[in-house]
Design a protein around this motif. Structure first.
Motif, PDB file in Angstrom:
ATOM      1  N   UNK A 112       9.963  -8.331 -20.656  1.00 41.41           N
ATOM      2  CA  UNK A 112      11.313  -8.885 -20.573  1.00 41.41           C
ATOM      3  C   UNK A 112      11.434 -10.163 -19.747  1.00 41.41           C
ATOM      4  N   UNK A 113      10.380 -10.576 -19.089  1.00 40.99           N
ATOM      5  CA  UNK A 113      10.427 -11.807 -18.311  1.00 40.99           C
ATOM      6  C   UNK A 113      10.394 -11.557 -16.816  1.00 40.99           C
ATOM      7  N   UNK A 114      10.269 -12.627 -16.074  1.00 37.86           N
ATOM      8  CA  UNK A 114      10.046 -12.548 -14.627  1.00 37.86           C
ATOM      9  C   UNK A 114      11.263 -12.100 -13.832  1.00 37.86           C
ATOM     10  N   UNK A 115      12.456 -12.192 -14.416  1.00 37.18           N
ATOM     11  CA  UNK A 115      13.651 -11.743 -13.707  1.00 37.18           C
ATOM     12  C   UNK A 115      13.922 -10.251 -13.901  1.00 37.18           C
ATOM     13  N   UNK A 116      13.253  -9.627 -14.852  1.00 35.37           N
ATOM     14  CA  UNK A 116      13.504  -8.217 -15.172  1.00 35.37           C
ATOM     15  C   UNK A 116      13.307  -7.273 -13.988  1.00 35.37           C
ATOM     16  N   UNK A 117      12.205  -7.361 -13.246  1.00 38.30           N
ATOM     17  CA  UNK A 117      12.085  -6.432 -12.112  1.00 38.30           C
ATOM     18  C   UNK A 117      13.105  -6.699 -11.014  1.00 38.30           C
ATOM     19  N   UNK A 118      13.566  -7.926 -10.910  1.00 38.49           N
ATOM     20  CA  UNK A 118      14.603  -8.240  -9.915  1.00 38.49           C
ATOM     21  C   UNK A 118      15.891  -7.522 -10.288  1.00 38.49           C
ATOM     22  N   UNK A 119      16.288  -7.623 -11.546  1.00 40.74           N
ATOM     23  CA  UNK A 119      17.493  -6.944 -12.006  1.00 40.74           C
ATOM     24  C   UNK A 119      17.335  -5.433 -11.920  1.00 40.74           C
ATOM     25  N   UNK A 120      16.169  -4.938 -12.278  1.00 39.90           N
ATOM     26  CA  UNK A 120      15.908  -3.505 -12.226  1.00 39.90           C
ATOM     27  C   UNK A 120      15.990  -2.970 -10.797  1.00 39.90           C
ATOM     28  N   UNK A 121      15.512  -3.725  -9.853  1.00 38.45           N
ATOM     29  CA  UNK A 121      15.495  -3.291  -8.455  1.00 38.45           C
ATOM     30  C   UNK A 121      16.882  -3.212  -7.854  1.00 38.45           C
ATOM     31  N   UNK A 122      17.786  -4.050  -8.309  1.00 36.14           N
ATOM     32  CA  UNK A 122      19.123  -4.063  -7.730  1.00 36.14           C
ATOM     33  C   UNK A 122      19.089  -4.519  -6.288  1.00 36.14           C
ATOM     34  N   UNK A 134       7.283  -9.766  -6.017  1.00 36.01           N
ATOM     35  CA  UNK A 134       6.527 -10.972  -5.707  1.00 36.01           C
ATOM     36  C   UNK A 134       5.162 -10.962  -6.390  1.00 36.01           C
ATOM     37  N   UNK A 135       4.517  -9.812  -6.397  1.00 32.65           N
ATOM     38  CA  UNK A 135       3.197  -9.704  -7.027  1.00 32.65           C
ATOM     39  C   UNK A 135       3.288  -9.790  -8.552  1.00 32.65           C
ATOM     40  N   UNK A 136       4.333  -9.238  -9.129  1.00 34.21           N
ATOM     41  CA  UNK A 136       4.458  -9.197 -10.591  1.00 34.21           C
ATOM     42  C   UNK A 136       5.057 -10.471 -11.169  1.00 34.21           C
ATOM     43  N   UNK A 137       6.120 -10.967 -10.552  1.00 35.96           N
ATOM     44  CA  UNK A 137       6.816 -12.138 -11.084  1.00 35.96           C
ATOM     45  C   UNK A 137       6.255 -13.442 -10.544  1.00 35.96           C
ATOM     46  N   UNK A 138       5.656 -13.379  -9.384  1.00 33.76           N
ATOM     47  CA  UNK A 138       5.131 -14.573  -8.732  1.00 33.76           C
ATOM     48  C   UNK A 138       5.853 -14.810  -7.417  1.00 33.76           C
ATOM     49  N   UNK A 139       5.147 -15.414  -6.473  1.00 31.75           N
ATOM     50  CA  UNK A 139       5.729 -15.657  -5.150  1.00 31.75           C
ATOM     51  C   UNK A 139       6.995 -16.500  -5.222  1.00 31.75           C
ATOM     52  N   UNK A 140       7.065 -17.400  -6.208  1.00 26.84           N
ATOM     53  CA  UNK A 140       8.226 -18.275  -6.305  1.00 26.84           C
ATOM     54  C   UNK A 140       9.508 -17.515  -6.648  1.00 26.84           C
ATOM     55  N   UNK A 141       9.391 -16.284  -7.162  1.00 25.33           N
ATOM     56  CA  UNK A 141      10.570 -15.478  -7.491  1.00 25.33           C
ATOM     57  C   UNK A 141      11.012 -14.598  -6.329  1.00 25.33           C
ATOM     58  N   UNK A 142      10.259 -14.584  -5.258  1.00 27.62           N
ATOM     59  CA  UNK A 142      10.618 -13.757  -4.099  1.00 27.62           C
ATOM     60  C   UNK A 142      11.926 -14.215  -3.478  1.00 27.62           C
ATOM     61  N   UNK A 143      12.161 -15.504  -3.402  1.00 30.78           N
ATOM     62  CA  UNK A 143      13.396 -15.997  -2.795  1.00 30.78           C
ATOM     63  C   UNK A 143      14.601 -15.675  -3.678  1.00 30.78           C
ATOM     64  N   UNK A 144      14.410 -15.668  -4.991  1.00 28.13           N
ATOM     65  CA  UNK A 144      15.480 -15.269  -5.906  1.00 28.13           C
ATOM     66  C   UNK A 144      15.773 -13.784  -5.721  1.00 28.13           C
ATOM     67  N   UNK A 145      14.724 -12.982  -5.590  1.00 25.02           N
ATOM     68  CA  UNK A 145      14.890 -11.548  -5.363  1.00 25.02           C
ATOM     69  C   UNK A 145      15.612 -11.287  -4.041  1.00 25.02           C
ATOM     70  N   UNK A 146      15.285 -12.054  -3.042  1.00 24.86           N
ATOM     71  CA  UNK A 146      15.925 -11.915  -1.737  1.00 24.86           C
ATOM     72  C   UNK A 146      17.420 -12.215  -1.838  1.00 24.86           C
ATOM     73  N   UNK A 147      17.774 -13.323  -2.472  1.00 25.43           N
ATOM     74  CA  UNK A 147      19.180 -13.686  -2.667  1.00 25.43           C
ATOM     75  C   UNK A 147      19.908 -12.594  -3.458  1.00 25.43           C
ATOM     76  N   UNK A 148      19.302 -12.153  -4.545  1.00 24.60           N
ATOM     77  CA  UNK A 148      19.862 -11.124  -5.410  1.00 24.60           C
ATOM     78  C   UNK A 148      20.144  -9.844  -4.624  1.00 24.60           C
ATOM     79  N   UNK A 149      19.175  -9.411  -3.833  1.00 24.92           N
ATOM     80  CA  UNK A 149      19.334  -8.193  -3.047  1.00 24.92           C
ATOM     81  C   UNK A 149      20.419  -8.303  -1.997  1.00 24.92           C
ATOM     82  N   UNK A 150      20.507  -9.450  -1.354  1.00 22.43           N
ATOM     83  CA  UNK A 150      21.540  -9.651  -0.332  1.00 22.43           C
ATOM     84  C   UNK A 150      22.931  -9.586  -0.955  1.00 22.43           C
ATOM     85  N   UNK A 151      23.122 -10.268  -2.075  1.00 19.68           N
ATOM     86  CA  UNK A 151      24.430 -10.265  -2.742  1.00 19.68           C
ATOM     87  C   UNK A 151      24.825  -8.839  -3.132  1.00 19.68           C
TER      88      UNK A 151
END
Length: 167
Positions: A112-122, A134-151
């Motif tokens: 489903x793409x690199x954002x899928x685990x971020x959305x799944x994690x909530x 970070x390991x699955x999507x890439x280190x560059x997606x960690x900051x997006x995951x961090x923002x997503x989780x905080x919101x």
């Protein structure tokens, strides 16, 4: 303490990687849409499951889903404000959300793409599931995951309480 250490090390890794900031810039305003789409997708999914089960009312299903993986808070709010049974359902469903992300993040990225685990994690995309994201999507997606989780973490008590107030 292990979680704090882990988050500290991920933070150092993100800060030392120039591609992380480029990834954030490339997403631009769409960065805000990621949590919004996660919320919409979660509500759609729990509404379908809730209505098809016939054992839970729509607003109850939405309250459970509104935990977005933040089981330690959402289950307590639901348990105290509405029903201990529904609080337990929220606890178990949010733990399952986290476990599914931890176990299947690489498959989610492939399918489903690199954002899928971020959305799944909530909400857990900023802490416990961040290393696997970070390991699955890439280190560059960690900051997006961090923002997503905080919101989502900020929104959980507001949305859960709002939904429970209509029950």
């Amino acid at each position: 303490y292990a979680l704090y250490l882990l988050m500290f090390l991920v933070g150092i890794s993100i800060g030392a990687d120039a591609t992380s900031l480029r990834t954030v810039r490339s997403h631009g305003i769409r960065l805000v849409l990621i949590p919004a789409i996660t919320i919409a997708g979660t509500f759609l999914g729990v509404a379908i499951v809730g209505m098809s089960s016939g054992q839970i009312r729509l607003l109850e299903a939405l309250a459970v889903g509104a935990g977005f993986g933040y089981y330690s808070l959402s289950s307590v709010i639901i348990g105290e404000m509405y029903s201990e049974t529904l609080g337990l359902v929220a606890l178990l469903s949010n733990i399952m959300r986290e476990l599914i992300t931890l176990l299947f993040a690489p498959l989610m990225v492939a399918g489903f793409g690199k954002l899928a685990p971020i959305a799944s994690a909530g909400a857990t995309s900023m802490d416990t599931t961040l290393p696997v994201i970070s390991a699955s999507s890439g280190k560059e997606y960690a900051i997006i995951a961090l923002f997503h989780g905080i919101v989502l973490t900020i929104l959980v008590p507001l949305i859960v309480t709002l939904i429970i107030s209509f029950l």
